[in-house]
Every structure is written in structure tokens, then in C-alpha cells.
Design a protein around this motif. Structure first.
Motif, PDB file in Angstrom:
ATOM      1  N   LEU A 184     -49.842 -11.802 -13.134  1.00 13.63           N
ATOM      2  CA  LEU A 184     -50.258 -12.476 -14.366  1.00 13.63           C
ATOM      3  C   LEU A 184     -51.604 -13.169 -14.204  1.00 13.63           C
ATOM      4  O   LEU A 184     -52.440 -13.134 -15.103  1.00 13.63           O
ATOM      5  CB  LEU A 184     -49.197 -13.481 -14.804  1.00 13.63           C
TER       6      LEU A 184
ATOM      7  N   LEU B 134     -48.346  -4.807 -13.075  1.00 14.39           N
ATOM      8  CA  LEU B 134     -47.847  -5.588 -14.206  1.00 14.39           C
ATOM      9  C   LEU B 134     -47.510  -4.658 -15.360  1.00 14.39           C
ATOM     10  O   LEU B 134     -46.433  -4.764 -15.958  1.00 14.39           O
ATOM     11  CB  LEU B 134     -48.880  -6.629 -14.641  1.00 14.39           C
TER      12      LEU B 134
ATOM     13  N   SER C  53     -44.356  -2.750 -14.633  1.00 14.10           N
ATOM     14  CA  SER C  53     -43.140  -3.563 -14.735  1.00 14.10           C
ATOM     15  C   SER C  53     -42.770  -3.853 -16.192  1.00 14.10           C
ATOM     16  O   SER C  53     -41.600  -4.056 -16.513  1.00 14.10           O
ATOM     17  CB  SER C  53     -43.287  -4.873 -13.961  1.00 14.10           C
TER      18      SER C  53
ATOM     19  N   GLN D  76     -44.872 -11.719  -9.533  1.00 14.79           N
ATOM     20  CA  GLN D  76     -45.217 -11.659 -10.957  1.00 14.79           C
ATOM     21  C   GLN D  76     -46.318 -12.644 -11.320  1.00 14.79           C
ATOM     22  O   GLN D  76     -47.187 -12.340 -12.132  1.00 14.79           O
ATOM     23  CB  GLN D  76     -43.981 -11.910 -11.808  1.00 14.79           C
TER      24      GLN D  76
END
Length: 57
Positions: free
Chosen positions: A8, A41, A44, A4
Motif C-alpha cells: 500500500l 497488490l 491480491s 500488505q
């Protein structure tokens, strides 16, 4: 599996630089890896993270 934090970082770099190419250069990756990270991303989060526009506008 992409973490993650990696996703990001890719998102922030692309948003700050307004360019996938520049984000890739700053992170030492490829444009494809930035695109993949942002896509993952968004998946998710079940959201669109970056809306692409025609650069001539």
C-alpha cells in the motif's frame, strides 16, 4: 513475503508522485521493488492498481 502495508505504501507513493522512480526515491527502494509491490497488490485484489500511459501524451 511482502506485507500488505508495504504494498500500500508503494502504491500511494507512486500515485502521489505519478512516478515509480520518484516513489522509489522517497521510500528508499528501487523502481523494481515499487513495481513488484504494486503488481502484488493488484494480484491480491484481483484488480489493476495503476494504468501505465505513454509519458509523451
Amino acid at each position: 513475503m511482502m506485507g500488505q502495508l508495504t504494498m500500500l505504501r508503494a502504491f500511494v507513493a507512486a500515485a502521489d508522485r505519478r512516478s515509480f522512480n520518484k516513489a522509489a526515491a522517497s521510500l528508499g527502494g528501487t523502481t523494481g521493488s515499487i513495481c513488484e509491490a504494486i503488481s502484488k497488490l493488484g494480484a491480491s485484489l484481483d484488480a489493476c492498481c495503476i494504468e501505465r500511459r505513454d509519458p509523451s501524451r
